[in-house]
Design an enzyme around this catalytic site. Structure first.
Site, mmCIF file in Angstrom:
data_model
loop_
_atom_site.group_PDB
_atom_site.id
_atom_site.type_symbol
_atom_site.label_atom_id
_atom_site.label_comp_id
_atom_site.label_asym_id
_atom_site.label_seq_id
_atom_site.Cartn_x
_atom_site.Cartn_y
_atom_site.Cartn_z
ATOM 1 C CG PHE A 97 -1.849 1.231 1.177
ATOM 2 C CD1 PHE A 97 -3.017 1.209 0.442
ATOM 3 C CD2 PHE A 97 -1.518 2.407 1.843
ATOM 4 C CE1 PHE A 97 -3.854 2.320 0.376
ATOM 5 C CE2 PHE A 97 -2.351 3.525 1.781
ATOM 6 C CZ PHE A 97 -3.517 3.478 1.046
ATOM 7 C CG ASP B 195 5.533 3.499 2.001
ATOM 8 O OD1 ASP B 195 5.538 4.113 3.086
ATOM 9 O OD2 ASP B 195 4.523 3.416 1.266
ATOM 10 C CE LYS C 79 -0.983 5.728 7.893
ATOM 11 N NZ LYS C 79 -0.633 5.095 6.638
HETATM 12 C C1 LIG Z 1 -0.856 5.358 5.146
HETATM 13 C C2 LIG Z 1 0.176 4.924 4.188
HETATM 14 C C3 LIG Z 1 0.417 5.617 2.994
HETATM 15 C C4 LIG Z 1 -0.435 6.779 2.555
HETATM 16 O O1 LIG Z 1 -0.351 7.845 3.411
HETATM 17 P P1 LIG Z 1 -1.417 9.062 3.297
HETATM 18 O O2 LIG Z 1 -0.903 10.057 4.259
HETATM 19 O O3 LIG Z 1 -2.752 8.503 3.646
HETATM 20 O O4 LIG Z 1 -1.363 9.524 1.894
HETATM 21 C C5 LIG Z 1 1.458 5.199 2.191
HETATM 22 N N1 LIG Z 1 2.217 4.150 2.534
HETATM 23 C C6 LIG Z 1 2.013 3.455 3.671
HETATM 24 C C7 LIG Z 1 2.916 2.320 4.004
HETATM 25 C C8 LIG Z 1 0.987 3.809 4.534
HETATM 26 O O5 LIG Z 1 0.766 3.096 5.640
#
Ligand SMILES: *Cc1c(COP(=O)(O)O)cnc(C)c1O
Length: 395
Positions: free
Chosen positions: A129, A216, A245
């Site tokens: 994701f 990520d 986050k």
């Molecule tokens: C939450 C998340 C995203 C997206 O972040 P947003 O601030 O909602 O755009 C991308 N990568 C990972 C691993 C995430 O947990």
């Protein structure tokens, strides 16, 4: 209830919170809930942390926003701290996880172009994701998130998560690869840690083929797994890392953090942001990082993570429908053998908050400063939820 003027995108639970304190949230009826969710792994220092509150109050009264047309000294402060903790070289600030990943994808493509590839390709993982913009959605693996939004961007090559052999094969069969991009602990995909030896093998492949290793860490970063960044468990350093986050403790802040290999790729004008790195966001980030350091919350995340994982294992052992507890530090998944969305409503009844991801995984990502007695309470309440749910849905 009167007609809603919000798009029907979310299906919020029937509870509205009014105030928070540490890992506790009070709703508009005065009910108090134990927060094992922290706003999707965002409220790293808990709700209403006095140092964060007063730092933000002061900043708001002085300066909120000026734009990147002007120097913002606070950006240097946050960037220096992130580079010190990560071993990387420089930062670009934005407002969210997908924006950080979007920047990483652009940077990887430019890295490819500099090497003479007209259509640079990025290897990504199943169950990944990375966000919901068109580019980050194209990099995302979950078919439910992607459905109805084709066409996607080309030139993402998807492999099974952590399949080093497949990546190695691609190196010989597919020209134009410029990067491998993945989460060191898959979050939305179901709390799936990529093994340390796989992390090291991919680092080695990226070195050998001159690809960028892009991690990520939007969910796993900033202390959550018991290290500042999840890759530090495997003793490697990526070329690019994305954060969001927890970085702002609830104020929207995202960051792209680059090592030497990626540092000079973007030239002036290649990328930008109106809000990114504004004084309010940077005050939040610098304060959150300082609190995490001063209160030793990274080691608390390690300790409490272990304590919670073992506690859940013990409490759930033998419960029909319980499969396993997995994760790293305070990024915890409780796998059940059946779709578990009903658990959320049962959780409200037991006054405990968590999420359900990948259909059957209860995700626990509390604030990093959770105390032992609160962890005990979390184990007790979540266990009660799981028992009630699995009994009600007995196979
Ligand atoms: C939450 C998340 C995203 C997206 O972040 P947003 O601030 O909602 O755009 C991308 N990568 C990972 C691993 C995430 O947990």
């Amino acid at each position: 209830m009167s007609k809603s003027h919000l798009l029907p995108i979310f299906s919020p639970l029937p509870v509205c919170f009014q105030k928070g304190e540490g890992v506790w949230l009070t709703d508009t009826q005065g009910n108090v809930y134990l927060d094992g969710f922290a706003g999707i792994a965002v409220n790293a220092v808990g709700h209403n942390h006095p140092r964060l509150v007063s730092a933000l109050q002061k900043q708001v009264s002085e300066l909120i926003h000026v734009s990147n047309y002007f120097r913002i000294d606070l950006q240097e402060e946050v960037a220096a701290k992130l580079c010190e903790k990560s071993g990387l070289r420089g930062c670009f600030f934005c407002n969210s996880g997908l924006e950080a990943n979007e920047a990483a994808i652009k940077l990887a493509r430019k890295y490819g172009h500099l090497k003479g590839f007209n259509e640079p390709k990025i290897i990504v993982f199943d169950h990944a994701f990375h966000g919901r913009s068109i580019a980050t959605l194209s990099a995302t693996g979950n078919p439910n998130v992607r459905r109805d939004f084709a066409p996607y961007l080309p030139d993402f090559i998807r492999v099974p998560a952590g399949d080093v052999e497949m990546i190695e094969k691609l190196a010989t069969t597919t020209p134009g690869i410029c990067a491998v991009m993945f989460e060191p602990v898959q979050g939305e995909g179901g709390i799936i840690p990529i093994p340390d030896e796989t992390m090291r093998a991919i680092r080695e492949l990226c070195d050998r083929h001159d690809w960028l290793m892009i991690l990520d860490e939007v969910q796993s970063g900033i202390g959550r797994t018991g290290k500042w960044f999840a890759y530090q468990h495997s003793g490697i350093v990526p070329d690019v890392m994305t954060l969001a986050k927890a970085l702002g403790g609830g104020v929207p802040v995202g960051a792209l953090v680059c090592g030497e290999k990626a540092y000079g790729v973007f030239a002036p004008g290649n990328h930008g942001s109106t809000f990114g790195g504004n004084p309010l966001a940077m005050r939040a980030a610098t304060t959150v990082l300082q609190i995490i350091e001063d209160e030793r919350l990274v080691s608390n995340a390690e300790k409490m993570g272990q304590y919670l994982q073992e506690g859940f294992r013990k409490a759930l052992k033998g419960v029909p429908g319980f499969v396993e507890v997995r994760g790293r530090g305070l990024m915890i998944g409780i796998a059940l053998d059946r779709p578990a969305h009903q658990c959320l409503a049962i959780g409200l009844k037991h006054r405990v908050l968590f999420s359900v991801t990948a259909g059957n995984i209860i995700r626990i990502v509390p604030a990093l400063n959770i105390a032992r007695r609160e962890a005990d309470e979390l184990i007790e309440r979540v266990t009660a939820v799981v028992k009630e749910f699995t009994a009600a849905t007995a196979k």
